[in-house]
Design a protein around this motif. Sequence first.
Motif: not given
Length: 414
Positions: A8-16, A32-35, A38-41, A125-132
């Motif tokens: 699981l990768i958190s973050g959809g910028g560049i590194a993710g 890949l989860v991104e809060k 959608g894709l950020r242009g 997209f539109g989601d994020s990690i709550a707990t691990m």
Amino acid sequence: MTSKREVLISGGGIAGPALAYWLGRYGFAVTLVEKAGGLRGGGYPIDVRGTALEVVRRMGILPRLRAAHVDMHKFTFLDVSGDEVAVVDPRLIDGSVAGQDLEVRRGDLAEALHAAVGDDVEFVFGDSIATMTETGQGMDVTFASGRRRTYEVVIGADGLHSRTRESVFGPEDRFHHYLGHCFAGFTMPNILGLAHEGVLWSTPGRAAVLYAAGDGDEVHGFLNFAREDPPFGAFRDPAAQRDLVAATFADAGWRVPDLVAAMREADDLFFDTVSQIRMPAWSSGRVALVGDAAYAPSFLTGQGTSLALVGAYMLARSLAVHPGHEEAFAAYERDTREFVTLNQAHVDGGGSVMFPATQEAMDRRDAMLRDLTADPVPMERPAHSALTLPGVAGEPADGGGRWSFHTVPAGERS
């Protein structure tokens, strides 16, 4: 049939997305989860230099990025009255190499990475990690949406203010090194008719920048200012951010009032501190960090994007080569940390040239600018080229032939 190793990768910028690309090619099952929805242009121009160029070449997106290169022609420095101090080739001050290093809009790089990943990765997209919760079998993850999944490892690629880092390694202030400046970035009308150029007005401790990546009707505006302590109270309050910036530049001349007015109205205001992230370790258990989440160098170095791309490559390769996550994370850090440290050290030069804090420093900067010749000064090998990438795991050394992906049998995993 051997099951794929799930990441699981958190973050959809560049590194993710860069990490997702390489892990997908190595045969991992990647989510890949991104809060964001959608894709950020859009976004301001960013640099791809040195070793990072080899990363994007191996990804097959270098031609696309070369076509998107913004090719800045000049940078004009102004004094407090708006009079010209010097006009210089941008490469003389940013350390880039003509005909090799790239500058592209952030959105163009994000789109190229997303297209390269294709269907190999599950994007959420539109989601994020709550707990691990770490168990003997993996990381049990609950998402903000209520979904639950178990992964072998979780990678935080969620930026300077990483929630993944905070939840696993502790509060940001343990790793956040403030460099004495704040900035506000935004899009605004091209009031000076600029084309492929930048203009910087400055007084000690304050600077206003107009940056035209092309020749269109809009440019990127930046307002940078020195401040002894970070304005913690404004970080999550856009109204407080606008008020702070406006108050700081209230008596400024030239066209700064136009920038302040545009900042007030901008719907894409980005406010932050000029800071670095420095961590004694980039992993803990089954969680590792990459890019700004682990080692943000600050925009003064111009190396954030390149470090993200190189770090993603090195982390993916380590996970592919080493069957156990502990060994893989240790190899990633061992092979990458010196490169990161060299690039973070570049912050000292950048801040003094672009944003002098005192009149004495500004006088030295202006004298240096006036002495610059039209041709770039020969430089020693820059830090952003100080790492030779290892070959792609499973690929012939010359880059030709067929890929040979592999997964590690379940019984061999740690």
